[in-house]
Design a protein around this motif. Structure first.
Motif, PDB file in Angstrom:
ATOM      1  N   ASP A  18       0.839  -1.148   0.195  1.00  0.00           N
ATOM      2  CA  ASP A  18       0.131  -0.069  -0.115  1.00  0.00           C
ATOM      3  C   ASP A  18       0.903   1.273   0.064  1.00  0.00           C
ATOM      4  O   ASP A  18       0.418   2.308   0.482  1.00  0.00           O
ATOM      5  CB  ASP A  18      -0.811   0.065   1.178  1.00  0.00           C
ATOM      6  N   VAL A  21      -1.287   3.785  -2.062  1.00  0.00           N
ATOM      7  CA  VAL A  21      -2.509   4.247  -1.764  1.00  0.00           C
ATOM      8  C   VAL A  21      -2.575   4.646  -0.516  1.00  0.00           C
ATOM      9  O   VAL A  21      -3.477   5.632  -0.055  1.00  0.00           O
ATOM     10  CB  VAL A  21      -3.341   2.802  -1.833  1.00  0.00           C
ATOM     11  N   ALA A  24      -1.508   8.413  -0.153  1.00  0.00           N
ATOM     12  CA  ALA A  24      -2.519   9.224  -0.994  1.00  0.00           C
ATOM     13  C   ALA A  24      -3.696   9.580  -0.180  1.00  0.00           C
ATOM     14  O   ALA A  24      -3.942  10.754  -0.149  1.00  0.00           O
ATOM     15  CB  ALA A  24      -2.874   8.383  -2.421  1.00  0.00           C
ATOM     16  N   TRP A  25      -4.304   8.507   0.410  1.00  0.00           N
ATOM     17  CA  TRP A  25      -5.802   9.123   1.175  1.00  0.00           C
ATOM     18  C   TRP A  25      -5.325   9.784   2.629  1.00  0.00           C
ATOM     19  O   TRP A  25      -6.150  10.844   2.609  1.00  0.00           O
ATOM     20  CB  TRP A  25      -6.402   7.666   1.386  1.00  0.00           C
ATOM     21  N   THR A  97      -9.504  -1.525   4.098  1.00  0.00           N
ATOM     22  CA  THR A  97      -8.439  -1.596   4.136  1.00  0.00           C
ATOM     23  C   THR A  97      -7.940  -3.080   5.086  1.00  0.00           C
ATOM     24  O   THR A  97      -7.348  -4.090   4.778  1.00  0.00           O
ATOM     25  CB  THR A  97      -7.560  -0.487   4.712  1.00  0.00           C
ATOM     26  N   GLY A 461      -7.217  -2.923  -8.921  1.00  0.00           N
ATOM     27  CA  GLY A 461      -7.411  -1.811  -8.097  1.00  0.00           C
ATOM     28  C   GLY A 461      -7.575  -0.318  -8.475  1.00  0.00           C
ATOM     29  O   GLY A 461      -7.894   0.507  -7.594  1.00  0.00           O
ATOM     30  N   GLY A 462      -7.098  -0.039  -9.587  1.00  0.00           N
ATOM     31  CA  GLY A 462      -6.936   1.187  -9.917  1.00  0.00           C
ATOM     32  C   GLY A 462      -8.287   1.617 -10.278  1.00  0.00           C
ATOM     33  O   GLY A 462      -8.628   2.954 -10.328  1.00  0.00           O
ATOM     34  N   TRP A 464     -10.806   1.473  -8.110  1.00  0.00           N
ATOM     35  CA  TRP A 464     -11.224   1.948  -6.965  1.00  0.00           C
ATOM     36  C   TRP A 464     -10.502   3.309  -6.732  1.00  0.00           C
ATOM     37  O   TRP A 464     -11.049   4.543  -6.111  1.00  0.00           O
ATOM     38  CB  TRP A 464     -10.873   1.042  -5.730  1.00  0.00           C
ATOM     39  N   ALA A 465      -9.213   3.243  -7.072  1.00  0.00           N
ATOM     40  CA  ALA A 465      -8.572   4.698  -6.896  1.00  0.00           C
ATOM     41  C   ALA A 465      -9.244   5.727  -8.077  1.00  0.00           C
ATOM     42  O   ALA A 465      -9.356   6.962  -7.580  1.00  0.00           O
ATOM     43  CB  ALA A 465      -6.991   4.574  -7.526  1.00  0.00           C
TER      44      ALA A 465
END
Length: 534
Positions: A18, A21, A24-25, A97, A461-462, A464-465
């Motif tokens: 991760d 990810v 980023a969040w 997560t 998973g992109g 979801w991004a």
């Protein structure tokens, strides 16, 4: 060797997986409140204007439902209320997560392989909870520093940061429990999200009901209600954070006990066995797709119906924003009076519902990758069922599921608002049309998932991004003063802002064509690549 042996190594593995990810969040959810400080200060620069906000917008039933109560008319208190939805987002991210690094790992068979090394039985769960909760604490520290750097009181900034982190830690622990109860990642996610939705609904009922209707006590039954009662920037109640810490500790302990008492790959609650002979309608790829996708769809539909009723019921309160405020009344008279602000409210709410529907579309689409990675697609494709037919059995839900979900939400919101105004015959078609106008943007997000599934299945998973990026741009882009090109990156920027504005068919056609092209590209690539390839 103890049950926690290897926790550190697994935590480092999660951090590596991760590494993009996670930061980023954290960064995005730090920048949103920090940027709100400057924007709000420019909107309400004087104490008199902030006090007027507190007496009108801050106590409006719609704002109370969406964001929670306002405890202080100061700049910090207004920011704390305007960011009242962020704990819900943090709770959702934290829950997803934890499920991803626990139950999803078991479902894919990787947890069993790791269990053959020098790792304890509870190491995987402990590592997922440790990383997720640590990320929430890092977020709290960054929020504290960022808000204090904008000139807000340090104590209030710390309370605000811990309020947000507390929600994330609690629902990370909730997901730790749900991951032990079921043997599927989808069920674990659904149960955790349902718990989050229930907590949000209870918090809304408490804040809208208030002391006048005797419902304020309901806030103490919701972890999200505890967060608002920390009273950041409004006379902090530090002891309220102890409730969240205690609940998180109890849930973590419960998850550890449940994890130790079940088999790897199994759940505490045994799956319900179906009949020995299934009905004929379940035969073939589409029957299997229905069997796998129908129950999650029912849950999403129930959630959309509940949101529609809530959003429709509080819409009438939006019109109260112009009361006792001649400046606002003059502005909204020019754009349609009280009806203009209610139309603007519904346009904003429908964009939010569209983003949620996009999340469902991605979930339904990526079930293809789940079946493939779980080695259940290959035996099926060894039969006369072709690849496109099998893919279509799942993509039908990604295409038609959002239609049903947005239709249910629009219908529920229209009926609730129509009954409030006494004219459901007028309001239902308008609100329903506004909901269905989001479909081209929703389909485009689902098509991104299809394209990634066909071209680069390791990076699905992109999708979801993409949902996360579009959500930030759509919900917070204006508040963050993003340039127009950045706002245009979200497909939800281009759908008609209904009701209230004229319908434009061109952007909806282009979004639909682009979605069809991406889906066709993904399906063409899927036909040519190896099954379970990367």
């Amino acid at each position: 060797m103890t049950a926690l042996t290897g926790t550190g190594g697994l935590a480092r593995l999660i951090l590596r997986r991760d590494r993009f990810v996670l930061p980023a969040w954290i960064v995005v959810l730090t920048l949103i409140p920090v940027n709100f400080v400057k924007a709000t200060d420019s909107l309400y620069p004087t104490a008199a204007e902030r006090l007027q906000y507190a007496h009108t917008t801050g106590t409006n039933p719609t704002f109370l439902a969406l964001y929670g109560p306002l405890y202080s008319p100061d700049l910090g208190g207004i920011i704390a209320q305007r960011c009242g939805f962020i704990p819900v987002i943090i709770g959702l991210i934290s829950a997803l997560t934890v499920v991803r690094h626990t139950r999803a790992e078991e479902e894919a068979g990787r947890r069993e392989l790791l269990g053959a090394t020098v790792t304890g039985r509870g190491a995987g769960l402990a590592a997922a909870l440790l990383v997720t909760m640590a990320a929430n604490l890092v977020l709290a520290a960054l929020l504290t520093a960022g808000m204090a750097a904008q000139g807000l009181p340090l104590a209030g900034s710390l309370a605000f940061g811990l309020q947000v982190a507390a929600a994330g830690c609690v629902f990370a622990a909730v997901a730790g429990v749900t991951a032990q109860l079921s043997e599927g990642a989808g069920a674990a996610r659904g149960t955790a999200v349902a718990a989050l939705g229930a907590a949000f609904a209870v918090r809304m009922a408490a804040d809208v009901g208030g002391a006048g209707n005797g419902l304020s006590w309901l806030g103490w039954l919701s972890p999200l209600g505890w967060g608002t009662r920390v009273r950041a920037y409004g006379g902090e109640r530090w002891w309220t954070l102890a409730l969240a810490a205690a609940l998180a500790a109890v849930l973590v302990a419960a998850a550890g006990v449940l994890s130790a008492r079940r088999d790897v790959g199994a759940g505490v609650l045994p799956p319900k066995l179906g009949p020995a002979d299934g009905p004929r309608r379940l035969s073939g790829p589409f029957g299997l797709g229905w069997r796998l996708q129908s129950r999650p769809l029912y849950g999403w539909l129930a959630g959309f119906a509940a949101l529609g009723v809530v959003y429709g019921a509080v819409a009438g309160g939006v019109g109260d924003l112009v009361k006792d405020n001649p400046d606002l009344e003059e502005i909204f008279t020019r754009i349609g009076g009280q009806g203009g602000i209610i139309d603007a409210y519904f346009a904003s709410i429908m964009s939010t519902l569209g983003l949620i529907a996009a999340a469902y579309a991605v979930s339904a689409t990526l079930r293809l990758r789940t079946e493939e990675a779980g080695q259940r697609a290959e035996p099926l494709l060894a039969t006369p069922a072709g690849r496109l037919r099998w893919a279509a059995s799942h993509l039908a839900f990604a295409l038609l599921g959002p239609v049903a979900a947005l239709g249910v939400a629009g219908l529920a919101a229209g009926v609730a608002h129509g009954l409030d105004t006494g004219d459901p015959g007028r309001e239902v078609p308008r609100v329903l049309g506004a909901a269905l106008a989001q479909l081209p943007a929703v389909w485009l997000v689902g098509a991104i998932g299809v394209a990634l599934f066909g071209l680069a299945p390791r990076f699905t998973g992109g999708a979801w991004a993409a949902v996360a990026v579009f959500a930030v741009v759509t919900l917070f882009g204006a508040g963050l003063n993003l340039d127009q090109w950045a706002l245009d990156a979200s497909p939800f920027t281009h759908v008609p802002k209904l009701p209230g504005r004229s319908f434009a068919a061109a952007p909806m056609i282009w979004l639909t064509v682009l979605a069809a092209a991406l889906a066709a590209l993904g399906l063409a690539a899927f036909r040519r690549r190896d099954i379970a390839s990367s």
